[in-house]
Design a protein around this motif. Structure first.
Motif, PDB file in Angstrom:
ATOM      1  N   VAL A 185      42.759  50.305  50.688  1.00 23.33           N
ATOM      2  CA  VAL A 185      43.775  49.298  50.413  1.00 23.33           C
ATOM      3  C   VAL A 185      44.540  49.691  49.156  1.00 23.33           C
ATOM      4  N   ILE A 186      45.818  49.342  49.134  1.00 29.38           N
ATOM      5  CA  ILE A 186      46.636  49.505  47.936  1.00 29.38           C
ATOM      6  C   ILE A 186      46.949  48.105  47.422  1.00 29.38           C
ATOM      7  N   LEU A 187      46.540  47.829  46.191  1.00 30.46           N
ATOM      8  CA  LEU A 187      46.845  46.561  45.537  1.00 30.46           C
ATOM      9  C   LEU A 187      47.939  46.837  44.519  1.00 30.46           C
ATOM     10  N   VAL A 188      48.981  46.018  44.516  1.00 29.48           N
ATOM     11  CA  VAL A 188      50.159  46.319  43.706  1.00 29.48           C
ATOM     12  C   VAL A 188      50.677  45.079  42.979  1.00 29.48           C
ATOM     13  N   SER A 189      51.161  45.320  41.779  1.00 29.96           N
ATOM     14  CA  SER A 189      51.814  44.291  40.975  1.00 29.96           C
ATOM     15  C   SER A 189      53.052  43.774  41.703  1.00 29.96           C
TER      16      SER A 189
ATOM     17  N   ARG B 276      59.034  44.821  40.422  1.00 28.26           N
ATOM     18  CA  ARG B 276      59.818  45.702  41.290  1.00 28.26           C
ATOM     19  C   ARG B 276      59.440  47.178  41.130  1.00 28.26           C
ATOM     20  N   ARG B 277      59.289  47.673  39.902  1.00 26.92           N
ATOM     21  CA  ARG B 277      59.001  49.100  39.702  1.00 26.92           C
ATOM     22  C   ARG B 277      57.638  49.486  40.273  1.00 26.92           C
ATOM     23  N   ALA B 278      56.679  48.577  40.236  1.00 28.42           N
ATOM     24  CA  ALA B 278      55.365  48.839  40.838  1.00 28.42           C
ATOM     25  C   ALA B 278      55.465  48.789  42.360  1.00 28.42           C
ATOM     26  N   GLN B 279      56.241  47.851  42.885  1.00 28.21           N
ATOM     27  CA  GLN B 279      56.457  47.767  44.331  1.00 28.21           C
ATOM     28  C   GLN B 279      57.100  49.054  44.847  1.00 28.21           C
TER      29      GLN B 279
ATOM     30  N   VAL C 166      48.805  47.098  52.188  1.00 20.44           N
ATOM     31  CA  VAL C 166      49.417  47.136  50.856  1.00 20.44           C
ATOM     32  C   VAL C 166      49.596  45.670  50.481  1.00 20.44           C
ATOM     33  N   GLU C 167      48.847  45.232  49.477  1.00 21.75           N
ATOM     34  CA  GLU C 167      48.799  43.813  49.129  1.00 21.75           C
ATOM     35  C   GLU C 167      49.333  43.581  47.718  1.00 21.75           C
ATOM     36  N   THR C 168      50.294  42.692  47.605  1.00 23.62           N
ATOM     37  CA  THR C 168      50.821  42.301  46.303  1.00 23.62           C
ATOM     38  C   THR C 168      49.907  41.238  45.711  1.00 23.62           C
ATOM     39  N   VAL C 169      49.474  41.479  44.461  1.00 23.37           N
ATOM     40  CA  VAL C 169      48.573  40.541  43.792  1.00 23.37           C
ATOM     41  C   VAL C 169      49.143  40.197  42.410  1.00 23.37           C
ATOM     42  N   PRO C 170      49.024  38.941  41.976  1.00 21.53           N
ATOM     43  CA  PRO C 170      49.635  38.513  40.718  1.00 21.53           C
ATOM     44  C   PRO C 170      48.874  38.953  39.466  1.00 21.53           C
ATOM     45  N   TRP C 171      47.679  39.512  39.604  1.00 18.42           N
ATOM     46  CA  TRP C 171      46.852  39.851  38.442  1.00 18.42           C
ATOM     47  C   TRP C 171      46.951  41.322  38.051  1.00 18.42           C
ATOM     48  N   LEU C 172      48.028  41.986  38.423  1.00 22.71           N
ATOM     49  CA  LEU C 172      48.246  43.383  38.040  1.00 22.71           C
ATOM     50  C   LEU C 172      49.514  43.565  37.207  1.00 22.71           C
ATOM     51  N   THR C 173      49.908  42.565  36.462  1.00 21.77           N
ATOM     52  CA  THR C 173      51.119  42.639  35.642  1.00 21.77           C
ATOM     53  C   THR C 173      50.787  43.239  34.270  1.00 21.77           C
ATOM     54  N   PRO C 174      51.799  43.581  33.474  1.00 23.50           N
ATOM     55  CA  PRO C 174      51.537  44.261  32.201  1.00 23.50           C
ATOM     56  C   PRO C 174      50.566  43.540  31.273  1.00 23.50           C
ATOM     57  N   GLU C 175      50.656  42.237  31.196  1.00 23.33           N
ATOM     58  CA  GLU C 175      49.834  41.486  30.235  1.00 23.33           C
ATOM     59  C   GLU C 175      48.586  40.864  30.856  1.00 23.33           C
ATOM     60  N   SER C 176      48.239  41.273  32.063  1.00 24.19           N
ATOM     61  CA  SER C 176      47.040  40.729  32.709  1.00 24.19           C
ATOM     62  C   SER C 176      45.792  41.069  31.901  1.00 24.19           C
ATOM     63  N   ASP C 177      44.768  40.266  32.089  1.00 30.20           N
ATOM     64  CA  ASP C 177      43.497  40.447  31.383  1.00 30.20           C
ATOM     65  C   ASP C 177      42.507  41.146  32.316  1.00 30.20           C
ATOM     66  N   PRO C 178      41.897  42.247  31.875  1.00 31.42           N
ATOM     67  CA  PRO C 178      40.912  42.938  32.718  1.00 31.42           C
ATOM     68  C   PRO C 178      39.783  42.026  33.202  1.00 31.42           C
ATOM     69  N   ASN C 179      39.360  41.073  32.390  1.00 27.74           N
ATOM     70  CA  ASN C 179      38.311  40.147  32.832  1.00 27.74           C
ATOM     71  C   ASN C 179      38.763  39.332  34.036  1.00 27.74           C
ATOM     72  N   ASP C 180      40.006  38.869  34.006  1.00 21.49           N
ATOM     73  CA  ASP C 180      40.544  38.111  35.135  1.00 21.49           C
ATOM     74  C   ASP C 180      40.645  39.001  36.377  1.00 21.49           C
ATOM     75  N   ALA C 181      41.097  40.235  36.170  1.00 20.67           N
ATOM     76  CA  ALA C 181      41.218  41.165  37.294  1.00 20.67           C
ATOM     77  C   ALA C 181      39.859  41.414  37.935  1.00 20.67           C
ATOM     78  N   MET C 182      38.827  41.517  37.129  1.00 19.25           N
ATOM     79  CA  MET C 182      37.488  41.767  37.665  1.00 19.25           C
ATOM     80  C   MET C 182      37.012  40.613  38.544  1.00 19.25           C
ATOM     81  N   LEU C 183      37.410  39.387  38.221  1.00 12.18           N
ATOM     82  CA  LEU C 183      37.042  38.250  39.064  1.00 12.18           C
ATOM     83  C   LEU C 183      37.579  38.432  40.484  1.00 12.18           C
ATOM     84  N   TYR C 184      38.799  38.948  40.581  1.00 20.47           N
ATOM     85  CA  TYR C 184      39.408  39.188  41.882  1.00 20.47           C
ATOM     86  C   TYR C 184      38.818  40.421  42.559  1.00 20.47           C
ATOM     87  N   LEU C 185      38.631  41.486  41.796  1.00 20.30           N
ATOM     88  CA  LEU C 185      38.091  42.712  42.372  1.00 20.30           C
ATOM     89  C   LEU C 185      36.666  42.527  42.877  1.00 20.30           C
TER      90      LEU C 185
END
Length: 152
Positions: A45-49, A52-55, A71-90
């Protein structure tokens, strides 16, 4: 578990909003170069911010690889996202081989946290840099940096 981290290619310096910045011609070439290192990899799977530039980066990779998976767009891959929050999703994902297409400073912080177990040593991720991480478990300090490639 295998995780690839790809920072988007070079983007135009300005747009109406940061999220609307497009890749430059150089950025598109950088991404094509990085995508070449993903040929033959068993990406599930490809998870993407949503930016636009990431898309655009994810689309270049998808086409270069002939990737027909999700290819799935996810809101937790933006520049200021928190790795802890991302891990909850991953942690909720079943896939074992994921490509994340995202931004600095998040991508460096996430990679450093997974490899070193802390945020003090982020991975140095230039535009279109590609990090490959391996490990038994997706957790802080339990992944190994198998490779880090920067575009030429």
């Amino acid at each position: 578990m295998k995780l690839w981290l790809l920072r988007h290619g070079e983007a135009e310096p300005r747009a109406r909003t940061d999220a609307e910045r497009n890749l430059t011609a150089t950025g598109r070439l950088e991404v094509q170069n990085s995508a070449a290192h993903l040929h033959g990899q068993p990406i599930e799977v490809i998870l993407v911010s949503p930016y636009r530039r990431a898309q655009q980066t994810a689309e270049i990779v998808r086409r270069a690889l002939g990737f027909t998976g999700t290819v799935e767009t996810v809101p937790w891959l933006t520049p200021e996202s928190d790795p802890n929050d991302a891990m909850l999703y991953l942690d909720r994902r079943d896939e074992q081989r994921l490509l994340l297409v995202t931004h600095q400073p998040f991508v460096g912080a996430l990679g450093g946290w997974l490899v070193h177990g802390h945020r003090d040593t982020p991975l140095p991720m230039a535009t279109a840099s590609l990090a490959e991480l391996d490990g038994e478990h997706l957790a802080a300090g339990l992944m190994q940096l198998a490779g880090l490639r920067h575009p030429r």
